[in-house]
Write a protein that holds these residues in place. Structure first.
Motif, mmCIF file in Angstrom:
data_model
loop_
_atom_site.group_PDB
_atom_site.id
_atom_site.type_symbol
_atom_site.label_atom_id
_atom_site.label_comp_id
_atom_site.label_asym_id
_atom_site.label_seq_id
_atom_site.Cartn_x
_atom_site.Cartn_y
_atom_site.Cartn_z
ATOM 1 N N ARG A 255 24.683 2.545 -25.417
ATOM 2 C CA ARG A 255 23.065 3.054 -25.667
ATOM 3 C C ARG A 255 23.173 3.483 -27.029
ATOM 4 O O ARG A 255 24.080 4.229 -27.726
ATOM 5 C CB ARG A 255 22.786 3.992 -24.614
ATOM 6 N N SER A 256 21.893 3.663 -27.592
ATOM 7 C CA SER A 256 21.498 4.176 -28.823
ATOM 8 C C SER A 256 21.445 5.459 -28.544
ATOM 9 O O SER A 256 21.431 6.164 -27.674
ATOM 10 C CB SER A 256 20.370 3.458 -29.218
ATOM 11 N N PRO A 257 21.694 6.250 -29.814
ATOM 12 C CA PRO A 257 21.609 7.749 -29.841
ATOM 13 C C PRO A 257 20.563 8.155 -28.997
ATOM 14 O O PRO A 257 20.321 9.043 -28.543
ATOM 15 C CB PRO A 257 21.755 8.097 -31.246
ATOM 16 N N GLU A 258 19.178 7.595 -29.428
ATOM 17 C CA GLU A 258 17.959 7.891 -28.871
ATOM 18 C C GLU A 258 18.147 7.813 -27.278
ATOM 19 O O GLU A 258 17.533 8.659 -26.407
ATOM 20 C CB GLU A 258 16.863 6.992 -29.264
ATOM 21 N N GLU A 259 18.532 6.743 -26.687
ATOM 22 C CA GLU A 259 18.682 6.341 -25.187
ATOM 23 C C GLU A 259 19.563 7.451 -24.628
ATOM 24 O O GLU A 259 19.336 8.066 -23.803
ATOM 25 C CB GLU A 259 19.132 5.065 -25.226
ATOM 26 N N ALA A 260 20.738 7.727 -25.275
ATOM 27 C CA ALA A 260 21.590 8.635 -24.851
ATOM 28 C C ALA A 260 21.165 9.944 -24.622
ATOM 29 O O ALA A 260 21.399 10.623 -23.834
ATOM 30 C CB ALA A 260 22.905 8.577 -25.643
ATOM 31 N N LEU A 261 20.413 10.527 -25.761
ATOM 32 C CA LEU A 261 19.745 11.928 -25.805
ATOM 33 C C LEU A 261 18.774 11.953 -24.821
ATOM 34 O O LEU A 261 18.676 13.035 -24.040
ATOM 35 C CB LEU A 261 19.522 12.038 -27.186
ATOM 36 N N THR A 262 17.965 11.165 -24.616
ATOM 37 C CA THR A 262 16.683 11.104 -23.572
ATOM 38 C C THR A 262 17.462 11.359 -22.297
ATOM 39 O O THR A 262 17.085 12.002 -21.394
ATOM 40 C CB THR A 262 16.171 9.820 -23.685
ATOM 41 N N PHE A 263 18.272 10.359 -21.896
ATOM 42 C CA PHE A 263 18.928 10.228 -20.504
ATOM 43 C C PHE A 263 19.554 11.742 -20.202
ATOM 44 O O PHE A 263 19.558 12.090 -19.157
ATOM 45 C CB PHE A 263 19.867 9.068 -20.574
ATOM 46 N N ALA A 264 20.482 12.114 -21.260
ATOM 47 C CA ALA A 264 21.278 13.403 -20.899
ATOM 48 C C ALA A 264 20.296 14.651 -20.961
ATOM 49 O O ALA A 264 20.496 15.378 -20.106
ATOM 50 C CB ALA A 264 22.155 13.464 -22.250
ATOM 51 N N SER A 265 19.111 14.397 -21.596
ATOM 52 C CA SER A 265 18.139 15.764 -21.628
ATOM 53 C C SER A 265 17.681 15.710 -20.269
ATOM 54 O O SER A 265 17.386 16.859 -19.613
ATOM 55 C CB SER A 265 17.390 15.666 -22.673
ATOM 56 N N ALA A 266 17.171 14.441 -19.678
ATOM 57 C CA ALA A 266 16.559 14.233 -18.268
ATOM 58 C C ALA A 266 17.609 14.714 -16.968
ATOM 59 O O ALA A 266 17.068 15.601 -16.505
ATOM 60 C CB ALA A 266 16.158 12.840 -18.026
ATOM 61 N N LEU A 267 18.918 14.446 -17.097
ATOM 62 C CA LEU A 267 19.743 14.847 -16.431
ATOM 63 C C LEU A 267 19.993 16.399 -16.377
ATOM 64 O O LEU A 267 19.799 17.145 -15.362
ATOM 65 C CB LEU A 267 21.292 14.236 -16.399
ATOM 66 N N GLY A 268 20.149 16.872 -17.379
ATOM 67 C CA GLY A 268 20.119 18.500 -17.727
ATOM 68 C C GLY A 268 19.131 19.273 -16.974
ATOM 69 O O GLY A 268 19.163 20.237 -16.373
ATOM 70 N N ALA A 269 17.975 18.668 -17.367
ATOM 71 C CA ALA A 269 16.583 19.198 -16.682
ATOM 72 C C ALA A 269 16.576 19.456 -15.242
ATOM 73 O O ALA A 269 16.386 20.095 -14.597
ATOM 74 C CB ALA A 269 15.391 18.664 -17.275
ATOM 75 N N LEU A 270 16.919 18.035 -14.865
ATOM 76 C CA LEU A 270 16.937 17.844 -13.464
ATOM 77 C C LEU A 270 18.041 18.780 -12.641
ATOM 78 O O LEU A 270 17.723 19.267 -11.593
ATOM 79 C CB LEU A 270 17.400 16.247 -13.087
ATOM 80 N N VAL A 271 19.228 18.716 -13.134
ATOM 81 C CA VAL A 271 20.127 19.801 -12.530
ATOM 82 C C VAL A 271 19.778 21.289 -12.520
ATOM 83 O O VAL A 271 20.123 22.096 -11.833
ATOM 84 C CB VAL A 271 21.533 19.693 -13.352
ATOM 85 N N ALA A 272 19.125 21.817 -13.813
ATOM 86 C CA ALA A 272 18.498 23.064 -14.107
ATOM 87 C C ALA A 272 17.460 23.258 -12.808
ATOM 88 O O ALA A 272 17.243 24.354 -12.532
ATOM 89 C CB ALA A 272 18.072 23.277 -15.295
ATOM 90 N N SER A 273 16.690 22.456 -12.245
ATOM 91 C CA SER A 273 15.789 22.608 -11.264
ATOM 92 C C SER A 273 16.363 22.566 -9.751
ATOM 93 O O SER A 273 15.633 23.026 -8.839
ATOM 94 C CB SER A 273 14.907 21.240 -11.227
ATOM 95 N N ARG A 274 17.740 22.552 -9.823
ATOM 96 C CA ARG A 274 18.376 22.815 -8.700
ATOM 97 C C ARG A 274 19.554 23.820 -8.599
ATOM 98 O O ARG A 274 19.824 23.907 -9.639
ATOM 99 C CB ARG A 274 18.884 21.304 -8.098
#
Length: 300
Positions: A255-274
């Motif tokens: 994946r592109s750096p933009e796609e990778a950073l977006t996906f990783a940021s989303a998962l990090g936020a999701l895990v922080a919410s639990r």
């Protein structure tokens, strides 16, 4: 075949609300498995109920436990975790424990040699046995992924610099970035700090998590930033570990750096919410966050 190896601590986080499986390398392995990878995990547990329960947990989550060693003398690791006034976790990491005593087994060197990625951190270097094993395996590793994970007082500058010299991909949080660069000079911006580490230690890719403010990624001299996803935080345990697992998964998928950073940021936020470092989730839930907010930009 295991394409990714995660090396280091496995333990129980003893929270006010109860005990949860933990340890950054174990968390990363869990999230890699959740994301469709097949990681192997090298660590060590005691011959006690806590160790048995950790193995049961990993097996239930389909994480490869073949390379989790058994220690006949030291207990399974535990950490007393409490939140400060800002909601950030503070850790009392008990020592000595089994993961301080990881050995070079007959199968570990070929395992590491044939994997594309080898993930390691600083905490497993606090004891000579696990530290010596790590440096032995680093000699065989291909792409070396340093999840620096500084936990005072369990690190020193000389060893941290030795680890940085080995890294091909470095992931750290902004506090760790400021601490390490402060050893060398005073900097005005995170971008300058990242550039200094990249040049001094010849690390092609550096990723810095900024908590609620998102994340930065410098790969091959180009800087990217994601502003982060807004969620109601349950705790921050494992958020950075899931972020790293998501980054590597996207790198493997080219994946592109933009796609990778977006996906990783989303998962990090999701895990922080639990609660805890290894909550259940689906990939669809990650994409739901992404579809609501996708703010990546690149800068020179």
């Amino acid at each position: 075949m295991n394409n990714i190896i995660s090396y280091g601590e496995i333990l129980w986080d003893l929270l006010p609300s109860g005990a949860l499986p933990g340890g950054a390398p174990m968390n990363v392995a869990y999230h890699l498995q959740q994301l469709g990878q097949s990681p192997a995990f090298i660590s060590r547990i005691g011959l006690d109920e806590r160790g048995k329960d950790l193995l049961t947990f990993l097996k239930e989550k389909n994480v490869d436990t073949e390379h989790v060693q058994l220690d006949y003398h030291l207990p399974t690791g535990i950490v007393h975790a409490t939140a400060n006034d800002h909601g950030e976790m503070q850790y009392d990491i008990v020592a000595p424990v089994a993961w301080d005593n990881i050995a070079v087994a007959d199968d570990t060197i070929p395992l590491v040699k044939h994997a594309q990625y080898f993930i390691f951190g600083s905490l497993a270097t606090r004891n000579k046995t696990s530290r010596d094993t790590l440096f032995t395996l680093l000699e065989e590793a291909r792409t070396k992924v340093l999840d620096i994970n500084l936990r005072a007082p369990h690190f020193n500058r000389a060893i941290v610099e030795s680890l940085l010299q080995k890294a091909d991909i470095l992931k750290m949080n902004v506090s760790e970035l400021e601490l390490i660069t402060g050893w060398f000079a005073d900097f005005k911006s995170s971008a300058d700090r990242i550039a200094m580490i990249q040049e001094k230690f010849d690390i092609p890719t550096i990723i810095v998590t900024l908590g609620a403010d998102g994340a930065l990624m410098n790969t091959n001299g180009k800087l990217y930033r994601h502003e982060g996803f807004k969620v109601k935080v349950a705790d921050t345990i494992g958020s950075g570990d899931s972020f790293l697992a998501a980054m590597l998964t996207n790198i493997i998928q080219q994946r592109s750096p933009e796609e990778a950073l977006t996906f990783a940021s989303a998962l990090g936020a999701l895990v922080a919410s639990r609660a805890g470092g290894c909550p259940d989730y689906t990939i669809d839930e990650i994409h739901e966050l992404i579809n609501n907010d996708n703010t990546v930009r690149s800068t020179k």
